[in-house]
Design an enzyme around this catalytic site. Sequence first.
Site, PDB file in Angstrom:
ATOM      1  N   LYS A 219       0.835  -1.200   0.000  1.00 40.83           N
ATOM      2  CA  LYS A 219       0.000   0.000   0.000  1.00 40.83           C
ATOM      3  C   LYS A 219       0.876   1.258   0.000  1.00 40.83           C
ATOM      4  O   LYS A 219       0.696   2.154  -0.798  1.00 40.83           O
ATOM      5  CB  LYS A 219      -0.924  -0.029   1.217  1.00 40.83           C
ATOM      6  CG  LYS A 219      -1.834   1.171   1.330  1.00 40.83           C
ATOM      7  CD  LYS A 219      -2.830   1.010   2.468  1.00 40.83           C
ATOM      8  CE  LYS A 219      -3.593   2.314   2.676  1.00 40.83           C
ATOM      9  NZ  LYS A 219      -4.568   2.229   3.757  1.00 40.83           N
ATOM     10  N   GLU A 225      10.387  -4.691   4.744  1.00 40.23           N
ATOM     11  CA  GLU A 225      10.489  -6.081   4.293  1.00 40.23           C
ATOM     12  C   GLU A 225      10.235  -6.188   2.789  1.00 40.23           C
ATOM     13  O   GLU A 225      10.978  -6.843   2.045  1.00 40.23           O
ATOM     14  CB  GLU A 225       9.465  -6.966   5.028  1.00 40.23           C
ATOM     15  CG  GLU A 225       9.720  -7.155   6.513  1.00 40.23           C
ATOM     16  CD  GLU A 225       9.088  -6.068   7.376  1.00 40.23           C
ATOM     17  OE1 GLU A 225       8.776  -4.969   6.851  1.00 40.23           O
ATOM     18  OE2 GLU A 225       8.932  -6.305   8.589  1.00 40.23           O
ATOM     19  N   GLY A 279      -4.936  -2.009   4.892  1.00 42.75           N
ATOM     20  CA  GLY A 279      -4.128  -3.143   4.436  1.00 42.75           C
ATOM     21  C   GLY A 279      -4.806  -4.482   4.694  1.00 42.75           C
ATOM     22  O   GLY A 279      -4.859  -5.352   3.835  1.00 42.75           O
ATOM     23  N   ARG A 280      -5.330  -4.660   5.904  1.00 46.50           N
ATOM     24  CA  ARG A 280      -5.930  -5.955   6.264  1.00 46.50           C
ATOM     25  C   ARG A 280      -7.316  -6.141   5.676  1.00 46.50           C
ATOM     26  O   ARG A 280      -7.950  -7.167   5.899  1.00 46.50           O
ATOM     27  CB  ARG A 280      -5.924  -6.128   7.784  1.00 46.50           C
ATOM     28  CG  ARG A 280      -6.546  -4.971   8.547  1.00 46.50           C
ATOM     29  CD  ARG A 280      -6.193  -5.054  10.029  1.00 46.50           C
ATOM     30  NE  ARG A 280      -6.692  -3.916  10.790  1.00 46.50           N
ATOM     31  CZ  ARG A 280      -6.039  -2.772  10.955  1.00 46.50           C
ATOM     32  NH1 ARG A 280      -4.859  -2.578  10.375  1.00 46.50           N
ATOM     33  NH2 ARG A 280      -6.541  -1.794  11.690  1.00 46.50           N
ATOM     34  N   GLU A 365      -4.996  -6.862  14.632  1.00 46.28           N
ATOM     35  CA  GLU A 365      -4.481  -5.529  14.275  1.00 46.28           C
ATOM     36  C   GLU A 365      -5.619  -4.503  14.341  1.00 46.28           C
ATOM     37  O   GLU A 365      -5.386  -3.323  14.568  1.00 46.28           O
ATOM     38  CB  GLU A 365      -3.841  -5.552  12.875  1.00 46.28           C
ATOM     39  CG  GLU A 365      -2.787  -4.467  12.685  1.00 46.28           C
ATOM     40  CD  GLU A 365      -2.039  -4.549  11.359  1.00 46.28           C
ATOM     41  OE1 GLU A 365      -2.668  -4.361  10.302  1.00 46.28           O
ATOM     42  OE2 GLU A 365      -0.819  -4.796  11.378  1.00 46.28           O
ATOM     43  N   HIS A 396      -5.541 -33.522  17.383  1.00 49.37           N
ATOM     44  CA  HIS A 396      -4.452 -34.362  17.883  1.00 49.37           C
ATOM     45  C   HIS A 396      -3.324 -33.516  18.457  1.00 49.37           C
ATOM     46  O   HIS A 396      -2.199 -33.978  18.597  1.00 49.37           O
ATOM     47  CB  HIS A 396      -3.939 -35.265  16.755  1.00 49.37           C
ATOM     48  CG  HIS A 396      -4.995 -36.203  16.277  1.00 49.37           C
ATOM     49  ND1 HIS A 396      -5.182 -37.455  16.826  1.00 49.37           N
ATOM     50  CD2 HIS A 396      -5.981 -36.041  15.356  1.00 49.37           C
ATOM     51  CE1 HIS A 396      -6.207 -38.042  16.228  1.00 49.37           C
ATOM     52  NE2 HIS A 396      -6.724 -37.203  15.338  1.00 49.37           N
ATOM     53  N   LYS A 523       9.142  -0.803  14.435  1.00 50.54           N
ATOM     54  CA  LYS A 523       9.725  -0.412  13.139  1.00 50.54           C
ATOM     55  C   LYS A 523      10.761   0.680  13.341  1.00 50.54           C
ATOM     56  O   LYS A 523      11.848   0.667  12.753  1.00 50.54           O
ATOM     57  CB  LYS A 523       8.635   0.139  12.211  1.00 50.54           C
ATOM     58  CG  LYS A 523       7.663  -0.866  11.664  1.00 50.54           C
ATOM     59  CD  LYS A 523       6.710  -0.168  10.697  1.00 50.54           C
ATOM     60  CE  LYS A 523       5.550  -1.034  10.289  1.00 50.54           C
ATOM     61  NZ  LYS A 523       4.552  -0.344   9.482  1.00 50.54           N
TER      62      LYS A 523
HETATM   63  O1  F6P Z   1       3.019  -3.002   9.785  1.00 51.38           O
HETATM   64  C1  F6P Z   1       1.681  -3.232   9.647  1.00 51.38           C
HETATM   65  C2  F6P Z   1       1.208  -2.875   8.264  1.00 51.38           C
HETATM   66  O2  F6P Z   1       1.128  -1.514   8.130  1.00 51.38           O
HETATM   67  C3  F6P Z   1      -0.112  -3.544   7.958  1.00 51.38           C
HETATM   68  O3  F6P Z   1      -1.196  -2.856   8.452  1.00 51.38           O
HETATM   69  C4  F6P Z   1      -0.044  -3.656   6.477  1.00 51.38           C
HETATM   70  O4  F6P Z   1      -0.969  -4.590   5.992  1.00 51.38           O
HETATM   71  C5  F6P Z   1       1.384  -4.084   6.289  1.00 51.38           C
HETATM   72  O5  F6P Z   1       2.102  -3.361   7.266  1.00 51.38           O
HETATM   73  C6  F6P Z   1       1.973  -3.869   4.925  1.00 51.38           C
HETATM   74  O6  F6P Z   1       1.948  -2.533   4.553  1.00 51.38           O
HETATM   75  P1  F6P Z   1       2.170  -2.107   3.044  1.00 51.38           P
HETATM   76  O7  F6P Z   1       1.081  -2.717   2.239  1.00 51.38           O
HETATM   77  O8  F6P Z   1       2.127  -0.614   3.050  1.00 51.38           O
HETATM   78  O9  F6P Z   1       3.512  -2.626   2.611  1.00 51.38           O
END
Ligand code: F6P
Length: 571
Positions: A219, A225, A279-280, A365, A396, A523
Amino acid sequence: MSSIEPSPGAVQHDSLITGTPEWAALEKHHAELAGVHLRGLFDDDPRRGETFTAAADGLHLDFSKNRITARTVELLVALAERARLREQIEAMFTGQRINTTEGRAVLHVALRAPADAVIEVDGVNVVPAVHAVLQRMSAFADKVRSGVWRGATGKHIRTVVNIGIGGSDLGPAMAYDALLDYSDRSIRFRFVSNVDGTDIWEATHDLDPAETLFVVSSKTFTTLETLANARTARAWVTDALGPDAVPFHFVAVSTNTAEVTGFGIDSANMFEFWDWVGGRYSVDSAIGLSLMLAIGPEHFRDLLAGFHAMDVHFRTAPFDRNLPVLLGLLGLWYRDFFGAQTHAVLPYSHYLGRFPAYLQQLDMESNGKSVDRSGRPVSTPTGPVVWGTPGTNGQHAYFQLIHQGTALVPADFIGFVHPNHDVRTGRGGGTDHHVLLMANFFAQTEALAFGRSAEQVAAEGVDPALVPHRTFPGNRPTNTILADRLTPFTLGQLIALYEHKVFTQGVLWDINSFDQWGVELGKLLAQRIIPELSADTTDGDDLAEAADAGRLAHDSSTNSLIRRFREARRA
Ligand code: F6P
């Protein structure tokens, strides 16, 4: 943050929910139910298994195995009305800026609205833009799937690698697994999220760059990452095919055109979404591009139709027959009145293996908050820990605790009437695997609700010393969600069901379910630590000395762990 000004149109509670007469009535009612067992509730009402049910477009919810009476439902619905849930639902569906801490509308429902719907943000109808992006995604998916879109050397795309994390990974990865049966199996799909280099290495080491397409999903397009993995992927492609290969092998999904083009991806190869998509809550936006590449545009539209059907149900059904509202109220009942700290989601479908992990982000979240929308400390526990794995495997492993442990673990069981594959235990006959699966599905909720009393166990002639060990207390609440078959439509319904359950609970707790400030501190600190770890470890004594001298900006534990790490890397 001290106090948040309500934005225009956002519905505010008059007071803390726990201070309302409806809450007091529920507290009293809860005390009255203290000695009541599900065995008694079912004995008293032989039709309970039919009356405590609700349905939405083929999705059947049996909530009879909960520690509730008809009065409980009435009181919970009264609480929802006191919290002005109906107005809050309307506020969301009509584009009010209900994400008050970020000043944003919350409009994932617009992503699955029909093309002729009108949903406005600041006077602008967003639905045409949603459908324009869907068209672009469909055209692109058709090209890749048909082989019209090729790699830089003219080879067909054989593997799609989605790079993203959180909502930009969990949704497409979960839905890809869930709908594997509807996917084009001639293309492989992989999902890379972790900044641990083994993730991208494992995803690419056996691939040919000339046949690989990367979908970089973010987003913000600033996430550490995702950017690290995308850079590694870009180097992997350009080392093999040269820098001109990037446009053939990279597309992006983002709200941030500047960062996407800065990365080297042409905006023509970017699929857009908007700041009013959390995002979620984004799997049904362009973030679902990898999924669409796998299952094709038509199945993707069926998925959206399932979402939309649940949206309509949520917006219009009376609360006492409204699936997301009922799940939300029952969850609150256990969380706040019984002190249940966790909630299990147990899909009896191997394809839904990643559904609980997806729900962890969606729920935790969203509702893992301890201040209300005005910035005041909440007056009652909020979101539970959500967890689960597919049945029958969990039986199990951890079901022992759910049956006989000391924690109350409310659980949702999700099952299907028809399997995706008719598999039998013998050649040309044998037992239907699906019968074995679903027999367990029904048996577990029965066992959890009714258990087996000491008298019953003793009457079976069990050694008296073993009777306490073999007794099942029962009275363990479950919801059963039963659908005909796992299809794209059903998956859309299920995701929207939980989205709106989370929304319902957020409204009752008066928290902002749409921000996630709690992920920021880690972060920030990581950004500070990166240079401390990555300074040349062969001659980075300055840092070690600084740590010795107590000049690193951390506590003694973190300082000494960092020093230990650096020393071990130098050795
Ligand atoms: O760190 C949490 C978050 O902001 C989530 O809410 C989001 O889905 C994810 O990181 C990834 O964010 P982006 O789509 O901006 O890379």
